[in-house]
Design a protein around this motif. Structure first.
Motif, PDB file in Angstrom:
ATOM      1  N   ALA A 180      -3.623   1.758  -3.442  1.00 55.58           N
ATOM      2  CA  ALA A 180      -3.080   1.977  -2.095  1.00 55.58           C
ATOM      3  C   ALA A 180      -4.165   1.780  -1.042  1.00 55.58           C
ATOM      4  O   ALA A 180      -3.940   1.130  -0.011  1.00 55.58           O
ATOM      5  CB  ALA A 180      -2.481   3.378  -1.999  1.00 55.58           C
ATOM      6  N   ARG A 181      -5.350   2.322  -1.277  1.00 55.14           N
ATOM      7  CA  ARG A 181      -6.459   2.141  -0.327  1.00 55.14           C
ATOM      8  C   ARG A 181      -6.892   0.678  -0.258  1.00 55.14           C
ATOM      9  O   ARG A 181      -7.235   0.170   0.816  1.00 55.14           O
ATOM     10  CB  ARG A 181      -7.642   3.024  -0.735  1.00 55.14           C
ATOM     11  CG  ARG A 181      -7.425   4.509  -0.499  1.00 55.14           C
ATOM     12  CD  ARG A 181      -8.729   5.280  -0.592  1.00 55.14           C
ATOM     13  NE  ARG A 181      -9.342   5.143  -1.906  1.00 55.14           N
ATOM     14  CZ  ARG A 181      -9.106   5.956  -2.931  1.00 55.14           C
ATOM     15  NH1 ARG A 181      -8.249   6.961  -2.796  1.00 55.14           N
ATOM     16  NH2 ARG A 181      -9.715   5.777  -4.086  1.00 55.14           N
ATOM     17  N   HIS A 240      -3.636   5.739  -5.952  1.00 62.67           N
ATOM     18  CA  HIS A 240      -4.281   5.887  -4.647  1.00 62.67           C
ATOM     19  C   HIS A 240      -5.391   4.856  -4.456  1.00 62.67           C
ATOM     20  O   HIS A 240      -5.660   4.437  -3.325  1.00 62.67           O
ATOM     21  CB  HIS A 240      -4.834   7.306  -4.506  1.00 62.67           C
ATOM     22  CG  HIS A 240      -3.767   8.367  -4.487  1.00 62.67           C
ATOM     23  ND1 HIS A 240      -2.829   8.464  -3.481  1.00 62.67           N
ATOM     24  CD2 HIS A 240      -3.471   9.356  -5.373  1.00 62.67           C
ATOM     25  CE1 HIS A 240      -2.014   9.478  -3.725  1.00 62.67           C
ATOM     26  NE2 HIS A 240      -2.381  10.035  -4.872  1.00 62.67           N
ATOM     27  N   SER A 289       0.825  -1.207   0.000  1.00 61.05           N
ATOM     28  CA  SER A 289       0.000   0.000   0.000  1.00 61.05           C
ATOM     29  C   SER A 289       0.861   1.259   0.000  1.00 61.05           C
ATOM     30  O   SER A 289       0.581   2.219  -0.729  1.00 61.05           O
ATOM     31  CB  SER A 289      -0.925  -0.009   1.220  1.00 61.05           C
ATOM     32  OG  SER A 289      -1.626   1.209   1.327  1.00 61.05           O
ATOM     33  N   GLN A 344       2.193   4.971  -9.208  1.00 64.81           N
ATOM     34  CA  GLN A 344       1.385   5.541  -8.136  1.00 64.81           C
ATOM     35  C   GLN A 344      -0.103   5.362  -8.429  1.00 64.81           C
ATOM     36  O   GLN A 344      -0.584   5.656  -9.521  1.00 64.81           O
ATOM     37  CB  GLN A 344       1.703   7.020  -7.963  1.00 64.81           C
ATOM     38  CG  GLN A 344       1.100   7.646  -6.719  1.00 64.81           C
ATOM     39  CD  GLN A 344       1.562   9.081  -6.516  1.00 64.81           C
ATOM     40  OE1 GLN A 344       1.848   9.787  -7.480  1.00 64.81           O
ATOM     41  NE2 GLN A 344       1.647   9.520  -5.276  1.00 64.81           N
ATOM     42  N   TYR A 373       2.362   1.842  -3.489  1.00 58.00           N
ATOM     43  CA  TYR A 373       1.394   2.441  -4.405  1.00 58.00           C
ATOM     44  C   TYR A 373       1.102   3.898  -4.032  1.00 58.00           C
ATOM     45  O   TYR A 373       0.890   4.745  -4.907  1.00 58.00           O
ATOM     46  CB  TYR A 373       0.093   1.645  -4.393  1.00 58.00           C
ATOM     47  CG  TYR A 373       0.084   0.459  -5.324  1.00 58.00           C
ATOM     48  CD1 TYR A 373       0.244   0.622  -6.699  1.00 58.00           C
ATOM     49  CD2 TYR A 373      -0.098  -0.830  -4.837  1.00 58.00           C
ATOM     50  CE1 TYR A 373       0.233  -0.463  -7.560  1.00 58.00           C
ATOM     51  CE2 TYR A 373      -0.115  -1.927  -5.693  1.00 58.00           C
ATOM     52  CZ  TYR A 373       0.048  -1.733  -7.047  1.00 58.00           C
ATOM     53  OH  TYR A 373       0.035  -2.807  -7.896  1.00 58.00           O
ATOM     54  N   SER A 374       1.078   4.186  -2.752  1.00 56.25           N
ATOM     55  CA  SER A 374       0.745   5.534  -2.308  1.00 56.25           C
ATOM     56  C   SER A 374       1.816   6.547  -2.702  1.00 56.25           C
ATOM     57  O   SER A 374       1.506   7.652  -3.159  1.00 56.25           O
ATOM     58  CB  SER A 374       0.542   5.540  -0.790  1.00 56.25           C
ATOM     59  OG  SER A 374       0.221   6.829  -0.327  1.00 56.25           O
TER      60      SER A 374
END
Length: 367
Positions: A287-288, A284, A271, A282, A274-275
């Motif tokens: 990431a979430r 989001h 995560s 990247q 990715y964030s």
């Protein structure tokens, strides 16, 4: 006599007038074919061979061909012999089956009598392994007893089980006898056990002084074999540049593989990759996604981070649930944020959030 005069070629009909109220049916005239002129070859009358009318001759010819073909096929197949599994040396078979589970051992023992006899020590080792786990964790109606657990694991290891070797090494490590533990890890690792390879690699990282290059070699072998904890540890080394040059792309790739395999710490690190766009493009959204997966499996930092994300999205009650879980797991910073949100909720919503936190159960994962 003069040849007959060919009839005159009819002229195509005139196109209908656009001013006429009556629409006449038009005939589509065929276009001339542009294909070349083909000439047919004359038939050649060749004398046909006379076939005998005696059916016995045909029968004899057919049966002779059949018998010759069948005899040749039989002779070719008779040369192929079934493989003799019993000729495999006992020590080679025991080395191959050293990491087998009990169901695999039982299946292999059914191949032939020689295999059944050769694998008998490993089947006995499975019984000692089972009793060792009972004594270690206090299961099956017995009280926890590390000395009895170690004795059972050592008996299983003496019979060639790499799983018993790893468990014996773990107990030695927990007892502070790290040299004995590393020795059993090494024996299991050299026989190809991924857990032994992973533990041996980690022990090299924790040694004084650490031997990062040797650790990387064993962690890589276990990672390729699919051991998720080894994949996570290898990713950490690549991320931090321990034992080899720093490589964020490779680190993120191993984080992701371990996360997909169910390793909760790797989910959290995936995560973050990715964030911040470290080693991965990247995103989001992704990431979430991985942060929630880690939070739902009991990762306290992920619960705190996911709670903050829900708060920023306006999901107040859900945010309180995850922040409450993070606070109970020891994340002290979550308490302040939770108290701020609770003041904005009604009494019913507060009670509902606490009730959800009380009845929350972590999803299964690998730690």
């Amino acid at each position: 006599m003069h040849p007959p005069t060919p009839p005159p070629t009819p002229s195509p009909p005139a196109p209908p007038s656009t001013t006429s109220s009556t629409v006449m049916k038009q005939t589509t005239w065929p276009y001339k074919s542009g294909s070349p002129q083909f000439t047919a070859l004359p038939f050649i009358n060749k004398p046909h061979k006379k076939f005998t009318k005696d059916p016995k001759i045909h029968q004899l010819n057919f049966t002779s061909k059949l018998s010759s073909s069948s005899s040749s096929s039989f002779s070719s197949t008779s040369k192929c012999k079934d493989p003799d599994f019993s000729s495999l040396p006992y020590d080679v078979l025991a080395r191959i089956a050293a990491s087998f589970s009990l169901p695999n051992l039982q299946s292999a023992s059914l191949v032939c009598r020689a295999w059944r006899d050769a694998l008998r020590p490993l089947r006995e080792a499975m019984l000692f392994l089972k009793w060792g786990k009972r004594f270690k964790h206090g299961r099956g109606g017995v009280k926890p007893n590390l000395s009895k657990a170690l004795d059972s694991f050592l008996k299983g290891a003496a019979r060639g089980s790499t799983m018993a070797m790893v468990d014996a090494g773990l107990i030695y490590w927990e007892m502070g006898k790290k040299e004995e533990g590393i020795e059993w890890y090494r024996k299991a690792a050299e026989l190809g056990n991924p857990a032994g390879q992973c533990n041996l690699g980690i022990s090299y990282l924790q040694a004084d002084p650490p031997n990062a290059k040797e650790a990387i070699a064993w962690l890589y072998q276990a990672s390729v074999a699919g051991h998720v904890r080894a994949q996570y540890q290898l990713a950490l080394c690549l991320h931090q540049g321990r034992g080899l040059d720093q490589n964020l792309q490779e680190a993120a790739r191993w984080y992701l593989r371990a996360a997909e395999g169910g390793y909760v710490r790797a989910m959290y690190n995936t995560s973050l990759c990715y964030s911040f766009g470290e080693g991965l493009v990247q995103s989001h959204r992704l990431a979430r996604k991985w942060m929630k997966k880690a939070a739902d499996r009991g990762h306290s930092k992920a619960q705190f981070e996911h709670g903050l994300g829900l708060f920023s999205e306006g999901e107040m009650m859900k945010a309180v649930v995850y922040l409450e879980l993070a606070m109970r797991a020891g994340e002290t910073a979550a308490a302040h944020v939770k108290n701020v949100i609770v003041q904005q909720l009604s009494a019913t919503s507060r009670d509902r959030a606490i009730h959800l936190a009380d009845n929350w159960r972590a999803l299964p994962s690998i730690r």
